[in-house]
Design a protein around this motif. Structure first.
Motif, short mmCIF file in Angstrom:
data_model
loop_
_atom_site.label_atom_id
_atom_site.label_comp_id
_atom_site.label_asym_id
_atom_site.label_seq_id
_atom_site.Cartn_x
_atom_site.Cartn_y
_atom_site.Cartn_z
N VAL A 29 66.84 58.98 -8.73
CA VAL A 29 68.32 58.66 -8.45
C VAL A 29 68.76 59.52 -7.06
O VAL A 29 68.83 60.43 -7.17
CB VAL A 29 69.27 58.63 -9.48
N ASN A 30 68.97 58.58 -6.02
CA ASN A 30 69.31 59.15 -4.95
C ASN A 30 70.60 58.37 -4.34
O ASN A 30 70.28 57.30 -3.60
CB ASN A 30 68.10 59.33 -4.08
N GLY A 31 71.70 58.88 -3.94
CA GLY A 31 72.66 58.32 -3.38
C GLY A 31 73.56 57.47 -4.12
O GLY A 31 73.08 56.70 -4.93
N LYS A 78 59.80 55.10 0.18
CA LYS A 78 60.07 56.54 0.91
C LYS A 78 61.66 56.73 1.50
O LYS A 78 62.19 55.86 1.80
CB LYS A 78 59.05 56.26 2.09
N CYS A 79 61.96 57.96 1.15
CA CYS A 79 63.26 58.42 1.76
C CYS A 79 63.07 59.29 2.88
O CYS A 79 62.02 60.13 2.85
CB CYS A 79 63.98 59.05 0.63
N ILE A 80 64.13 59.15 3.79
CA ILE A 80 63.72 59.95 4.79
C ILE A 80 64.07 61.38 4.76
O ILE A 80 63.77 62.13 5.63
CB ILE A 80 65.09 59.63 5.85
N GLU A 81 64.40 61.83 3.62
CA GLU A 81 64.63 62.97 3.28
C GLU A 81 63.30 63.80 2.86
O GLU A 81 63.22 65.12 2.86
CB GLU A 81 65.45 63.28 1.86
N TYR A 135 62.78 52.59 5.26
CA TYR A 135 62.99 53.78 4.40
C TYR A 135 64.30 53.42 3.36
O TYR A 135 64.88 52.47 3.72
CB TYR A 135 63.42 54.96 5.25
N GLY A 136 64.23 54.26 2.37
CA GLY A 136 65.35 54.25 1.48
C GLY A 136 66.76 53.80 1.75
O GLY A 136 67.29 53.17 1.13
N ILE A 137 67.25 54.43 2.74
CA ILE A 137 68.67 54.21 3.39
C ILE A 137 68.88 53.04 3.35
O ILE A 137 70.06 52.37 3.07
CB ILE A 137 68.82 54.92 4.67
N LYS A 138 67.82 51.94 3.76
CA LYS A 138 68.13 50.49 3.83
C LYS A 138 68.25 49.45 2.58
O LYS A 138 68.67 48.45 2.44
CB LYS A 138 67.11 49.89 4.78
MO LIG Z 1 67.24 57.96 1.16
#
Ligand SMILES: [Mo]
Ligand SMILES: Nc1nc2c(c(=O)[nH]1)N[C@H]1C(S)=C(S)[C@@H](COP(=O)(O)O)O[C@H]1N2
Length: 249
Positions: free
Chosen positions: A84-86, A132-135, A216-219
């Motif tokens: 879980v992220n964000g 994929k996450c940018i982290e 990436y995950g942010i989207k």
């Molecule tokens: Mo992310």
């Protein structure tokens, strides 16, 4: 045969000029770096460097093809425990699936309101891919939902899909993303309501999130409240904080 040796003087001259050249190149480097550092900043990044990023991005868009598919895997290859992220826009822990509605703003000013069942009556598509996450982390995860392109066709949103971008935000508008139309219409993009064969957990975007494997995950916005369409770039939470708007990989 007599060897042709360079006269001592020529060697000395060459060494001298090489040294001067190196000194000038170094001084130029330092000077340019100082100029760039003194430049006005755009989202914390000096304008010249920002332009470099914009150039990369436009190149990426030209190279990108809508037909490009990301690799997929059998369901058994997916991880059981999904990270879980964000949690922006996920404060409300009492989402009622019976009263929940997805709002879709049409270009003619109308808004359509869709229940979870309205969406789930469309054919279900499942995908296992490398999220994929940018982290810097990635996870092979399994998702299920409705293809965004099927959703567009089913609800007659073809005029909307002719515009350049889709914008999505959470019900509280705390998290928001903008996506270029070719990427959101790519056949692997899902309006997703299942993870590992079960309804999405609350912290993973219940009842509906975006799964967009080309990005990436942010989207991959969790808990979509509203979707709209426009020719201007919709605001984007992480792009406003300096990340690449396009965020493809
Ligand atoms: Mo992310
Ligand atoms: N509403 C909302 N969606 C979001 C975020 C967020 O903070 N709020 N974070 C994003 C980021 S950075 C990532 S990597 C993924 C993580 O999805 P997951 O929690 O299902 O692993 O969700 C994305 N979607």
């Amino acid at each position: 045969m007599k060897e042709e040796l360079l006269p001592e003087k020529t060697i000395r001259n060459k060494t001298f000029f090489a040294f001067i050249f190196f000194l000038l190149a170094f001084a130029t480097g330092v000077y340019v770096w100082k100029l760039v550092r003194r430049e006005p900043r755009e989202q914390g990044i000096p304008t010249t460097l920002r332009k470099g990023l914009m150039f990369d991005e436009s190149l990426f868009r030209k190279v990108y093809r809508q037909s490009r598919l990301v690799p997929t895997y059998p369901i058994s290859w997916a991880v059981k425990k999904v990270r879980v992220n964000g949690n922006l826009g996920l404060k409300d822990n009492h989402v009622d699936s019976a009263t929940w509605r997805l709002k879709v703003a049409k270009t003619n000013g109308d808004t359509i309101s869709l229940s979870l069942q309205d969406i789930q009556q469309l054919p279900k598509t499942e995908i296992v891919f490398d999220f994929k996450c940018i982290e810097g982390w990635s996870q092979r995860t399994w998702w299920g939902g409705v293809r965004f392109s099927d959703f567009i066709r089913h609800f007659h949103l073809t005029q909307e899909a002719a515009l350049s971008y889709a914008g999505l935000y959470t019900p509280d508008r705390e998290y928001y993303v903008g996506i270029d139309m070719p990427s959101i219409l790519q056949p692997q993009t899902l309006l997703c309501y299942e993870m590992n064969g079960k309804p999405l957990p609350l912290d993973q975007g219940y009842p509906l999130r975006l799964i967009i494997p080309v990005k990436y995950g942010i989207k991959h916005i969790k808990r979509i409240g509203t979707i709209y369409f426009s020719n201007d770039r919709p605001p984007d939470y992480w792009a406003e904080r300096g990340y690449d708007y396009y965020s493809g990989h």
